[in-house]
Design a protein around this motif. Structure first.
Motif, short mmCIF file in Angstrom:
data_model
loop_
_atom_site.label_atom_id
_atom_site.label_comp_id
_atom_site.label_asym_id
_atom_site.label_seq_id
_atom_site.Cartn_x
_atom_site.Cartn_y
_atom_site.Cartn_z
N GLU A 43 0.82 -1.21 0.00
CA GLU A 43 0.00 0.00 0.00
C GLU A 43 0.85 1.27 0.00
N VAL A 44 1.82 1.35 0.91
CA VAL A 44 2.57 2.60 1.02
C VAL A 44 3.59 2.76 -0.10
N SER A 45 4.01 1.65 -0.72
CA SER A 45 4.90 1.80 -1.87
C SER A 45 4.14 2.40 -3.04
N ALA A 46 2.85 2.13 -3.10
CA ALA A 46 2.03 2.69 -4.19
C ALA A 46 1.51 4.09 -3.88
N ASN A 47 1.21 4.36 -2.60
CA ASN A 47 0.51 5.59 -2.26
C ASN A 47 1.18 6.46 -1.21
N GLY A 48 2.39 6.10 -0.80
CA GLY A 48 3.13 6.93 0.14
C GLY A 48 2.71 6.72 1.58
N LEU A 49 3.49 7.31 2.47
CA LEU A 49 3.29 7.13 3.91
C LEU A 49 3.35 8.44 4.68
N ASP A 80 -5.99 5.81 8.53
CA ASP A 80 -6.09 5.84 7.07
C ASP A 80 -5.39 4.64 6.46
N LEU A 81 -4.21 4.35 6.94
CA LEU A 81 -3.45 3.22 6.42
C LEU A 81 -4.17 1.91 6.70
N ALA A 82 -4.66 1.75 7.92
CA ALA A 82 -5.39 0.52 8.27
C ALA A 82 -6.62 0.34 7.38
N SER A 83 -7.34 1.41 7.17
CA SER A 83 -8.52 1.35 6.31
C SER A 83 -8.15 0.94 4.89
N ALA A 84 -7.05 1.48 4.39
CA ALA A 84 -6.62 1.19 3.01
C ALA A 84 -6.23 -0.28 2.82
N ILE A 85 -5.78 -0.94 3.89
CA ILE A 85 -5.37 -2.34 3.75
C ILE A 85 -6.41 -3.31 4.30
N PRO A 126 8.90 1.94 -6.76
CA PRO A 126 8.08 2.29 -5.59
C PRO A 126 8.72 1.89 -4.26
N PHE A 127 9.45 0.77 -4.24
CA PHE A 127 10.07 0.32 -3.01
C PHE A 127 11.30 1.15 -2.66
N VAL A 128 12.03 1.57 -3.67
CA VAL A 128 13.18 2.46 -3.44
C VAL A 128 12.68 3.80 -2.90
N ARG A 129 11.65 4.33 -3.54
CA ARG A 129 11.06 5.60 -3.08
C ARG A 129 10.54 5.45 -1.65
N LEU A 130 9.88 4.33 -1.36
CA LEU A 130 9.36 4.08 -0.02
C LEU A 130 10.48 4.02 1.01
N PHE A 131 11.55 3.33 0.68
CA PHE A 131 12.66 3.22 1.62
C PHE A 131 13.18 4.61 1.99
N PHE A 132 13.41 5.47 0.99
CA PHE A 132 13.95 6.79 1.28
C PHE A 132 12.92 7.68 1.97
N GLU A 133 11.65 7.50 1.65
CA GLU A 133 10.61 8.25 2.36
C GLU A 133 10.62 7.88 3.84
N CYS A 134 10.71 6.59 4.14
CA CYS A 134 10.72 6.15 5.53
C CYS A 134 11.96 6.62 6.26
N VAL A 135 13.10 6.55 5.61
CA VAL A 135 14.33 7.03 6.23
C VAL A 135 14.21 8.51 6.53
N GLY A 136 13.64 9.27 5.60
CA GLY A 136 13.41 10.70 5.84
C GLY A 136 12.49 10.96 7.01
N LEU A 137 11.47 10.12 7.15
CA LEU A 137 10.52 10.30 8.26
C LEU A 137 11.16 9.99 9.62
#
Length: 108
Positions: A15-21, A28-33, A94-105
């Motif tokens: 979910e978050v690799s496709a739509n961000g976190l 919201d995340l729980a509802s989406a999954i 999407p997974f590379v983007r997700l990894f860096f998004e999470c590291v940023g967070l």
């Protein structure tokens, strides 16, 4: 890691690799999954715990890919190229983007 947590984590990663976190609440995340925010709290403790689990899972997958390639390729330069080629595919973006998004967070 128990099976329920593993399956939940995989649904979250998809979910978050496709739509961000970044700006999404646990509700919201729980509802989406198709789950509840209580299940996310139960399995991950907090939003920070969930982000840490996502980072760990994506990093583990990358380490497994590196280990797989290392068995086939011994030259470090060729190994780096092969890893880049596999990581830079459209399917992995999407997974590379997700990894860096999470590291940023997490601040680092």
């Amino acid at each position: 890691m128990d099976e329920a947590r593993t399956q939940l984590l995989q649904r979250i990663i998809t979910e978050v690799s496709a739509n961000g976190l970044a700006d999404r609440s646990l509700r919201d995340l729980a509802s989406a999954i198709g789950s509840s925010h209580r299940m996310l709290h139960y399995h991950f403790g907090s939003r920070a715990g969930l982000i840490a689990a996502v980072v760990e899972a994506v990093e583990t997958a990358q380490r497994e890919l590196l280990a797989e390639l290392s068995r086939e390729i011994t030259d470090p330069v060729d190994l780096a190229r092969a890893l880049w080629v596999r990581t830079a595919t459209p399917e992995m973006l999407p997974f590379v983007r997700l990894f860096f998004e999470c590291v940023g967070l997490t601040g680092g």
